[in-house]
Design a protein around this motif. Sequence first.
Motif, PDB file in Angstrom:
ATOM      1  N   LEU A  19      38.797  42.837  29.259  1.00 17.82           N
ATOM      2  CA  LEU A  19      38.369  41.813  28.632  1.00 17.82           C
ATOM      3  C   LEU A  19      36.735  42.097  28.456  1.00 17.82           C
ATOM      4  O   LEU A  19      35.774  41.136  27.949  1.00 17.82           O
ATOM      5  CB  LEU A  19      38.199  40.471  29.732  1.00 17.82           C
ATOM      6  CG  LEU A  19      39.595  40.120  30.251  1.00 17.82           C
ATOM      7  CD1 LEU A  19      39.571  38.531  30.826  1.00 17.82           C
ATOM      8  CD2 LEU A  19      40.357  40.078  28.923  1.00 17.82           C
ATOM      9  N   ALA A  22      39.339  28.486  26.350  1.00 21.70           N
ATOM     10  CA  ALA A  22      39.214  29.818  26.062  1.00 21.70           C
ATOM     11  C   ALA A  22      37.860  30.160  25.569  1.00 21.70           C
ATOM     12  O   ALA A  22      37.365  31.448  25.867  1.00 21.70           O
ATOM     13  CB  ALA A  22      40.140  30.408  24.839  1.00 21.70           C
ATOM     14  N   ARG A  37      34.204  36.463  32.074  1.00 20.69           N
ATOM     15  CA  ARG A  37      35.236  37.514  31.803  1.00 20.69           C
ATOM     16  C   ARG A  37      35.345  38.776  33.063  1.00 20.69           C
ATOM     17  O   ARG A  37      36.482  38.889  33.199  1.00 20.69           O
ATOM     18  CB  ARG A  37      34.716  38.247  30.633  1.00 20.69           C
ATOM     19  CG  ARG A  37      34.746  37.538  29.186  1.00 20.69           C
ATOM     20  CD  ARG A  37      34.808  38.122  27.877  1.00 20.69           C
ATOM     21  NE  ARG A  37      33.899  39.380  27.773  1.00 20.69           N
ATOM     22  CZ  ARG A  37      32.407  39.194  27.458  1.00 20.69           C
ATOM     23  NH1 ARG A  37      32.134  38.071  27.091  1.00 20.69           N
ATOM     24  NH2 ARG A  37      31.653  39.994  27.315  1.00 20.69           N
ATOM     25  N   GLN A  43      39.047  39.075  34.710  1.00 20.73           N
ATOM     26  CA  GLN A  43      39.702  40.189  34.814  1.00 20.73           C
ATOM     27  C   GLN A  43      40.547  40.519  36.247  1.00 20.73           C
ATOM     28  O   GLN A  43      41.434  41.192  35.923  1.00 20.73           O
ATOM     29  CB  GLN A  43      38.744  41.512  34.665  1.00 20.73           C
ATOM     30  CG  GLN A  43      38.174  41.480  33.196  1.00 20.73           C
ATOM     31  CD  GLN A  43      37.248  42.392  32.843  1.00 20.73           C
ATOM     32  OE1 GLN A  43      36.660  42.868  31.730  1.00 20.73           O
ATOM     33  NE2 GLN A  43      36.262  42.888  34.066  1.00 20.73           N
ATOM     34  N   ALA A  84      45.641  42.648  30.901  1.00 17.11           N
ATOM     35  CA  ALA A  84      45.812  41.842  29.667  1.00 17.11           C
ATOM     36  C   ALA A  84      44.659  42.074  28.751  1.00 17.11           C
ATOM     37  O   ALA A  84      43.665  42.323  29.019  1.00 17.11           O
ATOM     38  CB  ALA A  84      45.777  40.329  30.056  1.00 17.11           C
ATOM     39  N   HIS A 112      42.585  40.921  25.140  1.00 14.05           N
ATOM     40  CA  HIS A 112      41.991  39.704  24.503  1.00 14.05           C
ATOM     41  C   HIS A 112      41.773  39.885  23.280  1.00 14.05           C
ATOM     42  O   HIS A 112      40.900  40.856  22.722  1.00 14.05           O
ATOM     43  CB  HIS A 112      40.936  38.895  25.473  1.00 14.05           C
ATOM     44  CG  HIS A 112      40.380  37.638  24.608  1.00 14.05           C
ATOM     45  ND1 HIS A 112      38.948  37.495  24.602  1.00 14.05           N
ATOM     46  CD2 HIS A 112      40.866  36.600  24.003  1.00 14.05           C
ATOM     47  CE1 HIS A 112      38.743  36.386  24.117  1.00 14.05           C
ATOM     48  NE2 HIS A 112      39.990  35.861  23.723  1.00 14.05           N
ATOM     49  N   ASP A 171      42.895  32.052  20.284  1.00 16.69           N
ATOM     50  CA  ASP A 171      42.445  33.141  21.494  1.00 16.69           C
ATOM     51  C   ASP A 171      43.901  33.552  22.180  1.00 16.69           C
ATOM     52  O   ASP A 171      44.365  32.689  22.562  1.00 16.69           O
ATOM     53  CB  ASP A 171      41.664  32.641  22.455  1.00 16.69           C
ATOM     54  CG  ASP A 171      40.235  32.573  21.896  1.00 16.69           C
ATOM     55  OD1 ASP A 171      39.286  33.464  22.326  1.00 16.69           O
ATOM     56  OD2 ASP A 171      39.851  31.609  21.409  1.00 16.69           O
ATOM     57  N   LEU A 223      45.700  36.168  24.830  1.00 16.84           N
ATOM     58  CA  LEU A 223      45.699  36.936  25.965  1.00 16.84           C
ATOM     59  C   LEU A 223      47.079  37.839  25.860  1.00 16.84           C
ATOM     60  O   LEU A 223      48.050  37.148  26.032  1.00 16.84           O
ATOM     61  CB  LEU A 223      45.426  36.600  27.321  1.00 16.84           C
ATOM     62  CG  LEU A 223      44.209  35.757  27.407  1.00 16.84           C
ATOM     63  CD1 LEU A 223      43.980  35.147  28.792  1.00 16.84           C
ATOM     64  CD2 LEU A 223      42.973  37.073  27.638  1.00 16.84           C
ATOM     65  N   SER A 224      47.227  38.971  25.941  1.00 21.51           N
ATOM     66  CA  SER A 224      48.586  39.731  25.883  1.00 21.51           C
ATOM     67  C   SER A 224      48.496  40.724  26.888  1.00 21.51           C
ATOM     68  O   SER A 224      47.805  41.669  26.962  1.00 21.51           O
ATOM     69  CB  SER A 224      48.645  40.264  24.625  1.00 21.51           C
ATOM     70  OG  SER A 224      50.062  41.111  24.546  1.00 21.51           O
ATOM     71  N   ASP A 225      49.565  40.712  28.043  1.00 20.26           N
ATOM     72  CA  ASP A 225      49.860  41.518  28.909  1.00 20.26           C
ATOM     73  C   ASP A 225      50.475  42.605  28.517  1.00 20.26           C
ATOM     74  O   ASP A 225      51.702  42.734  28.348  1.00 20.26           O
ATOM     75  CB  ASP A 225      50.050  40.877  30.331  1.00 20.26           C
ATOM     76  CG  ASP A 225      50.089  41.494  31.279  1.00 20.26           C
ATOM     77  OD1 ASP A 225      50.618  42.951  31.527  1.00 20.26           O
ATOM     78  OD2 ASP A 225      49.664  41.276  32.339  1.00 20.26           O
ATOM     79  N   LEU A 260      49.466  33.701  32.182  1.00 12.10           N
ATOM     80  CA  LEU A 260      48.381  34.526  32.333  1.00 12.10           C
ATOM     81  C   LEU A 260      47.206  33.273  32.298  1.00 12.10           C
ATOM     82  O   LEU A 260      46.213  33.664  33.135  1.00 12.10           O
ATOM     83  CB  LEU A 260      48.028  35.429  31.225  1.00 12.10           C
ATOM     84  CG  LEU A 260      49.099  36.266  30.867  1.00 12.10           C
ATOM     85  CD1 LEU A 260      48.725  37.244  29.620  1.00 12.10           C
ATOM     86  CD2 LEU A 260      48.983  37.362  31.865  1.00 12.10           C
ATOM     87  N   TRP A 261      47.339  32.211  31.679  1.00 13.57           N
ATOM     88  CA  TRP A 261      46.220  31.382  31.424  1.00 13.57           C
ATOM     89  C   TRP A 261      46.235  30.615  32.872  1.00 13.57           C
ATOM     90  O   TRP A 261      45.223  30.187  33.453  1.00 13.57           O
ATOM     91  CB  TRP A 261      46.330  30.363  30.259  1.00 13.57           C
ATOM     92  CG  TRP A 261      44.967  29.917  30.048  1.00 13.57           C
ATOM     93  CD1 TRP A 261      44.846  28.336  30.313  1.00 13.57           C
ATOM     94  CD2 TRP A 261      43.624  30.515  29.787  1.00 13.57           C
ATOM     95  NE1 TRP A 261      43.238  28.244  30.140  1.00 13.57           N
ATOM     96  CE2 TRP A 261      42.711  29.472  29.642  1.00 13.57           C
ATOM     97  CE3 TRP A 261      43.378  31.750  29.609  1.00 13.57           C
ATOM     98  CZ2 TRP A 261      41.270  29.806  29.410  1.00 13.57           C
ATOM     99  CZ3 TRP A 261      41.988  31.997  29.150  1.00 13.57           C
ATOM    100  CH2 TRP A 261      41.053  31.165  29.106  1.00 13.57           C
TER     101      TRP A 261
END
Length: 226
Positions: A73, A129, A138, A142, A148, A150, A161, A163-165, A191-192
């Motif tokens: 992040l 976000a 941030r 993390q 993830a 961003h 926005d 977030l992808s793991d 994730l969120w």
Amino acid sequence: MEYDAELASQAQQALGRLDMYPTLLTGDGLHSGSQGAPYDRIIATCAVRTVPTAWLQQTRPGGQILTTIGGWLNASELVRLTVHKDGTASGPVLGGQVSFMLARPHQAPPLGMLPDLTRGKQREATIGADVLDDWTTRFIAQFAIPTALHLKLHNDQHDTDVLSDTKTGSFAALHTEDGHWIVRQDGPDPLWDAVEDQISRWHAASTPAVEEATIRVTPAGQSINW
């Protein structure tokens, strides 16, 4: 210890001109070096996403590790860890928004294809976000979503926005509607939810300065506490 043999040679020559002749090792500093271990101190001049277990194993109890902990992040801080007899370590965040290049194996992988953002369940987010615009937020987030990435997407409908793991394939996508933040999540790890829980815990403690935080590292992972 220096990974690149050419840079190690340059360092040896520069130190020699100062009449300094320390033991110089060429190799992967993430694995440290058994020569001379256990060490009293390990000082890293690159950032790490997670503190290597080898550093814990090769630092004597009571010894210290000075390193920058960063993440995907894009926020990092300098920390000073004391290694304990049980093989764990803990210590304060020193602050200053210290930034080093992440060690090569700790750098973020290519994003690849975006997930299908129409999948999953949608709800109103309790935290938007926009909190990720702040460096300290941030850095704290993390620890909740360490694998993830961003990114921000822009289209005619709304800005999103994402977030992808990279490890689990989970995603969270956030946008605003009528002044409210909406989040859609899918995958094995929400994730969120994890970010909201982490940030809410920080807010419940009255958002202490990052210098009031302590990092704890075990062979199983690391956490931030106040």
